[in-house]
Design a protein around this motif. Structure first.
Motif, PDB file in Angstrom:
ATOM      1  N   ALA B  81       0.881  -0.979   0.037  1.00  0.00           N
ATOM      2  CA  ALA B  81      -0.050   0.184  -0.035  1.00  0.00           C
ATOM      3  C   ALA B  81       0.926   1.256  -0.114  1.00  0.00           C
ATOM      4  O   ALA B  81       0.669   2.193  -0.524  1.00  0.00           O
ATOM      5  CB  ALA B  81      -1.023   0.010   1.184  1.00  0.00           C
ATOM      6  N   ILE B  84       2.176   1.758  -3.326  1.00  0.00           N
ATOM      7  CA  ILE B  84       1.092   2.569  -4.277  1.00  0.00           C
ATOM      8  C   ILE B  84       0.950   3.905  -4.117  1.00  0.00           C
ATOM      9  O   ILE B  84       0.908   4.809  -4.954  1.00  0.00           O
ATOM     10  CB  ILE B  84      -0.213   1.668  -4.072  1.00  0.00           C
ATOM     11  CG1 ILE B  84      -0.239   0.497  -4.626  1.00  0.00           C
ATOM     12  CG2 ILE B  84      -1.165   2.561  -5.008  1.00  0.00           C
ATOM     13  CD1 ILE B  84      -1.347  -0.624  -4.324  1.00  0.00           C
ATOM     14  N   ALA B  85       0.974   4.262  -2.838  1.00  0.00           N
ATOM     15  CA  ALA B  85       0.803   5.606  -2.485  1.00  0.00           C
ATOM     16  C   ALA B  85       2.003   6.570  -2.836  1.00  0.00           C
ATOM     17  O   ALA B  85       1.708   7.546  -3.209  1.00  0.00           O
ATOM     18  CB  ALA B  85       0.881   5.754  -0.744  1.00  0.00           C
ATOM     19  N   GLN B  87       3.798   5.649  -5.525  1.00  0.00           N
ATOM     20  CA  GLN B  87       3.340   5.767  -6.966  1.00  0.00           C
ATOM     21  C   GLN B  87       2.730   7.064  -7.462  1.00  0.00           C
ATOM     22  O   GLN B  87       2.751   7.572  -8.231  1.00  0.00           O
ATOM     23  CB  GLN B  87       2.962   4.438  -7.430  1.00  0.00           C
ATOM     24  CG  GLN B  87       3.147   4.049  -8.668  1.00  0.00           C
ATOM     25  CD  GLN B  87       2.411   2.644  -9.066  1.00  0.00           C
ATOM     26  OE1 GLN B  87       2.150   1.690  -8.103  1.00  0.00           O
ATOM     27  NE2 GLN B  87       1.985   2.379 -10.281  1.00  0.00           N
ATOM     28  N   MET B  88       1.671   7.010  -6.547  1.00  0.00           N
ATOM     29  CA  MET B  88       0.661   8.308  -6.652  1.00  0.00           C
ATOM     30  C   MET B  88       1.405   9.561  -6.521  1.00  0.00           C
ATOM     31  O   MET B  88       0.891  10.557  -7.386  1.00  0.00           O
ATOM     32  CB  MET B  88      -0.568   7.855  -5.681  1.00  0.00           C
ATOM     33  CG  MET B  88      -1.776   9.027  -5.892  1.00  0.00           C
ATOM     34  SD  MET B  88      -2.634   8.023  -7.457  1.00  0.00           S
ATOM     35  CE  MET B  88      -4.214   8.478  -6.978  1.00  0.00           C
ATOM     36  N   GLN B  89       2.099   9.599  -5.455  1.00  0.00           N
ATOM     37  CA  GLN B  89       2.880  10.603  -5.129  1.00  0.00           C
ATOM     38  C   GLN B  89       3.761  11.135  -6.618  1.00  0.00           C
ATOM     39  O   GLN B  89       3.895  12.250  -6.761  1.00  0.00           O
ATOM     40  CB  GLN B  89       3.741  10.631  -3.897  1.00  0.00           C
ATOM     41  CG  GLN B  89       3.054  10.597  -2.627  1.00  0.00           C
ATOM     42  CD  GLN B  89       2.444  12.115  -2.352  1.00  0.00           C
ATOM     43  OE1 GLN B  89       1.650  12.677  -2.875  1.00  0.00           O
ATOM     44  NE2 GLN B  89       3.355  12.773  -1.344  1.00  0.00           N
ATOM     45  N   LEU B  91       3.210  10.194  -9.372  1.00  0.00           N
ATOM     46  CA  LEU B  91       2.321  10.642 -10.542  1.00  0.00           C
ATOM     47  C   LEU B  91       2.279  12.215 -10.366  1.00  0.00           C
ATOM     48  O   LEU B  91       2.216  12.635 -11.436  1.00  0.00           O
ATOM     49  CB  LEU B  91       1.257  10.000 -10.789  1.00  0.00           C
ATOM     50  CG  LEU B  91       1.248   8.299 -11.205  1.00  0.00           C
ATOM     51  CD1 LEU B  91      -0.120   7.899 -11.223  1.00  0.00           C
ATOM     52  CD2 LEU B  91       1.616   8.658 -12.775  1.00  0.00           C
ATOM     53  N   LEU B  92       1.636  12.337  -9.321  1.00  0.00           N
ATOM     54  CA  LEU B  92       1.212  13.947  -9.063  1.00  0.00           C
ATOM     55  C   LEU B  92       2.564  14.732  -9.164  1.00  0.00           C
ATOM     56  O   LEU B  92       2.313  15.802  -9.866  1.00  0.00           O
ATOM     57  CB  LEU B  92       0.971  14.051  -7.490  1.00  0.00           C
ATOM     58  CG  LEU B  92      -0.703  13.824  -7.319  1.00  0.00           C
ATOM     59  CD1 LEU B  92      -0.732  13.838  -5.691  1.00  0.00           C
ATOM     60  CD2 LEU B  92      -1.307  15.029  -7.827  1.00  0.00           C
TER      61      LEU B  92
END
Lengths: 318, 128
Positions: B81, B84-85, B87-89, B91-92
């Motif tokens: 998790a 993934i978090a 990964q999101m960061q 991406l942002l």
């Protein structure tokens, strides 16, 4: 008649060019939900009508240059007399229209790609009741729209706020998802891609959507001051840590809203301004004026083309 | 704090409680959660919601005195998790397309705005 039509065709361009001061600024005095909807419709209207008129101008004025692309019976002196636009100008207008349409298309593709990517990543985040906690000391919170809509909050931000502040933060993000704010934001961005004059309006939609979510949160919590403190605390914590990956990561210079918006939001929550209904009425009138002028010009060009066809046929008959 | 005009729906309350437990560095009893949330929530409402979250295996509990203390369930896939978090960061941070579809809570501040903001907020704290 031709001169009048030229003036009418310029209405959406003039309205769009003045949007910066005549629409964006007064819109702050409107209730945020109404401002969001009207500004989005305004941006789409100006972009659509301008694009339509550009395409029409290009097509009608290049009959002599590309006769093969037009119906044969358009090639008549009557058309040249009524629409005296040089073919060179028509070609330039056509290139501009093609450029703007390409930009709009690129915008649609990029947004679709962004939505797909965020949805697929968000789908992997563990969640409880639509809330995903990110164990990270940065100050960050965002709403992920789409199929797997989520609210993602870092523990850093949660620890910064007290209970009511956290409730305000969650209510704010929930309002974004519930009222589908991303749809307005993306439509306005599409309009800005198709017509760069709409960039300030698109930024105004971004700001209006935040005010809308703040207002929803204030209503739900029952105290706007709590929402103002939460927004302020999050912004100040982010500002004090510019190197941190949390809030410092700007979504690119074109989209960065800047700090002025946070100040405006907090000010509006703490010192509610008097609402002015006239701004909405004026915005509605401008939207209608754009459509009306567009429709009249299209109808006129249609009638000119019809007459040109008749002139072509009678000219050949005699 | 002013009374809530409309009762919170259970989904909203679940989120608030999860947020509260996530912010805490150690397990909390229902009474502590009630205090932290503030407002006029009844103890039984908090307890019911915590029990529901426990049934969903979203929280874990350990006995403390005569009650239980609750904390967020650390899922087995926690490291995943976190990945993934991040990964999101990433991406942002890197991807304008991705950043543009998300609505973030606040944006960055410049120095002037920071000062004005502190003034505005400072005014609210005095009379309270």
């Amino acid at each position: 008649m031709t001169a009048l039509m030229l003036v009418l065709a310029l209405v959406p361009v003039v309205v769009g060019a003045n949007a910066g001061w005549s629409v964006t600024r007064p819109a702050r005095a409107m209730p945020p939900a109404l401002a969001t909807v009207l500004l989005t419709v305004f941006a789409l209207t100006v972009a659509l009508v301008t694009g339509m008129l550009l395409c029409l101008t290009a097509y009608v004025s290049t009959v002599s240059m590309f006769p093969a692309l037009h119906p044969a019976d358009w090639n008549s002196p009557y058309l040249y007399r009524e629409c005296p636009i040089p073919a060179g100008v028509g070609l330039g207008v056509g290139l501009l229209a093609a450029l703007l349409m390409t930009r709009a298309l690129v915008c649609v593709v990029r947004v679709a790609a962004g939505l797909r990517r965020t949805s697929s990543v968000a789908a992997g985040l563990p969640e409880v009741a639509g809330l995903s906690i990110m164990d990270d000391e940065t100050v960050v919170a965002y709403a992920v729209p789409g199929r797997c809509s989520r609210i993602v909050v870092s523990t850093g931000l949660l620890r910064l706020l007290d209970g009511p502040g956290r409730a305000a933060l969650l209510a704010h993000e929930r309002a974004h998802l519930r009222h589908r704010h991303h749809v307005y934001v993306q439509l306005a961005r599409l309009a800005a891609a198709a017509n760069p004059l709409m960039r300030p309006v698109s930024r105004a939609v971004d700001a209006a959507v935040e005010r809308w979510a703040d207002a929803c949160a204030a209503r739900e919590i029952g105290d706007p001051v709590v929402v103002a403190r939460a927004v302020g605390a999050a912004a100040l914590a982010g500002a004090g840590d510019p190197a941190g990956p949390g809030l410092a990561m700007g979504p690119g210079p074109a989209l960065a809203a800047g700090g002025g918006d946070v100040v405006e939001r907090v000010r509006e929550l703490l010192e509610p301004t008097t609402r002015r209904r006239t701004v909405g009425v004026r915005l509605g009138l401008m939207i209608m004026a754009c459509w009306a002028s567009g429709v009249v010009v299209v109808a006129w060009v249609h009638s000119v083309v019809e007459l040109a066809e008749i002139a072509f046929r009678t000219g050949r008959a005699t | 704090m002013a009374g809530r005009q409309n009762p919170r729906r259970s989904g909203a309350l679940e989120k608030e409680i999860v947020a509260c437990l996530a912010a805490a560095r150690w397990p909390l009893t229902p009474a502590q959660v009630q205090t932290q949330l503030g407002g006029d929530l009844a103890y039984t409402t908090v307890l019911t919601t915590l029990t529901r979250l426990h049934t969903k295996q979203a929280v874990v509990r350990e006995p403390r005195g005569r009650a239980y203390a609750y904390s967020l369930a650390v899922s087995q896939a926690d490291s995943e998790a976190g990945l993934i978090a991040h990964q999101m960061q990433k991406l942002l941070a890197e991807d304008v397309d991705t950043a543009s579809v998300l609505s973030r809570f606040v944006d960055t501040l410049d120095d002037d705005s920071e000062k004005i903001l502190r003034d505005l907020l400072g005014r609210t704290q005095d009379p309270r």
